[in-house]
Design a protein around this motif. Sequence first.
Motif, short mmCIF file in Angstrom:
data_model
loop_
_atom_site.label_atom_id
_atom_site.label_comp_id
_atom_site.label_asym_id
_atom_site.label_seq_id
_atom_site.Cartn_x
_atom_site.Cartn_y
_atom_site.Cartn_z
N GLY A 40 94.56 99.11 84.28
CA GLY A 40 95.19 97.80 84.34
C GLY A 40 94.43 96.64 83.76
N HIS A 41 93.30 96.88 83.12
CA HIS A 41 92.47 95.78 82.62
C HIS A 41 92.82 95.41 81.18
N THR A 42 92.84 94.11 80.92
CA THR A 42 92.99 93.60 79.55
C THR A 42 91.86 92.64 79.20
N ARG A 43 91.22 92.04 80.21
CA ARG A 43 90.05 91.18 79.96
C ARG A 43 88.79 92.01 80.25
N ILE A 44 88.34 92.70 79.21
CA ILE A 44 87.21 93.63 79.34
C ILE A 44 86.06 93.12 78.49
N ALA A 45 84.93 92.87 79.11
CA ALA A 45 83.75 92.38 78.38
C ALA A 45 82.95 93.54 77.81
N TYR A 46 82.34 93.30 76.66
CA TYR A 46 81.44 94.29 76.05
C TYR A 46 80.02 93.74 76.12
N MET A 47 79.14 94.49 76.76
CA MET A 47 77.73 94.11 76.88
C MET A 47 76.92 95.08 76.03
N GLY A 48 76.38 94.60 74.91
CA GLY A 48 75.78 95.51 73.93
C GLY A 48 74.31 95.30 73.67
N ASP A 49 73.72 96.33 73.11
CA ASP A 49 72.32 96.31 72.68
C ASP A 49 72.21 95.53 71.36
N ARG A 50 71.05 95.57 70.74
CA ARG A 50 70.82 94.88 69.47
C ARG A 50 71.76 95.42 68.39
#
Length: 332
Positions: A174-184
């Motif tokens: 059910g998610h549409t606001r999904i954050a991406y937390m990434g490396d370099r």
Amino acid sequence: MRHVAALAGVGIKTVSRVMNDEPGVSEATRQRVLGASQQLNYQLDMAAGSLRRAGRQTLSIGLLLPSVANPFSSEIHRAMEDALAARGIAVFAASLDDDAEREKALVTAFLGRRVDGLVLTPIAKSQAYVIPEHSRDLPIVFIDREPVGIEADAVVTDNAVGAARAAAHLIAHGHTRIAYMGDRADIQTARERRRGFVEELGRAGIPTSAVPVREGLHDEESARLATLELLRAEDPPTAIFSSQNLVTFGVMRALKELGLNKRVALVGFDDFTLADMMEPGVTVIAQHPERIGKLAAERLLARIDGDQSAPETYVVPSELIVRGSGEIRPTE
């Protein structure tokens, strides 16, 4: 060696045969030599022995990892040690700290010690600098990231596929606001994971331009601070995908700090010890470092033994492990 020979009552050549585990020595004589060597605390000089050994082998390989302190790297190291021990090959490991200059310096240091092969997680823009050694039949296998500027065997994870699976899992809940937390962004695996994640959102019809993306998070603290900032924003994400284990740790701390660990969904890339003991358990895209290390060791041994086949890239599939955090549904 002369002292061992005198104590055991045999010739120096017999001592050499026993210490190098060569045939042609009776078991009684072998035990007498081994007993004398233990009594005199004698150890075989591997560097000197390599001058006479066929192929000048030193029975050692160099393993260069992003950081030996990272659980993912340490599991690869252990798997390679287990696989190579049967051949009497020692594994010398070093941390690159994802520094291109350090990579080159450590490769040079290992080559100076005449290792029989290299297993390398590359970070420099090109690995063409090792072509002269590789062309002289030095076996090289790349792990986790594919090489640039040189053709050689590589053992990697399906990074884009795994990240896409994480996005699809969160969307399915059910998610549409999904954050991406990434490396370099200069790290190949980080780029591939972001690509897979963003492409999956696009396939689901979610506008990728609105996706909260935070990159350059190379440690737990930077990930924690970035997550706190996101979650305190006016329109915070309802779910987070963290692209490597240290980033996941930072995200977990931030969620716990704000009391949101049971309200904001989380899927991390990389499994880790006690992930199932968190509250809730942490859903992950698990790599298999033990398989990566074992396969890399097998490929290196094959090359050492004379395999001249064309270089290949071997992909070890990742796996979605469902534990609870990735199954939290949005509350709005």
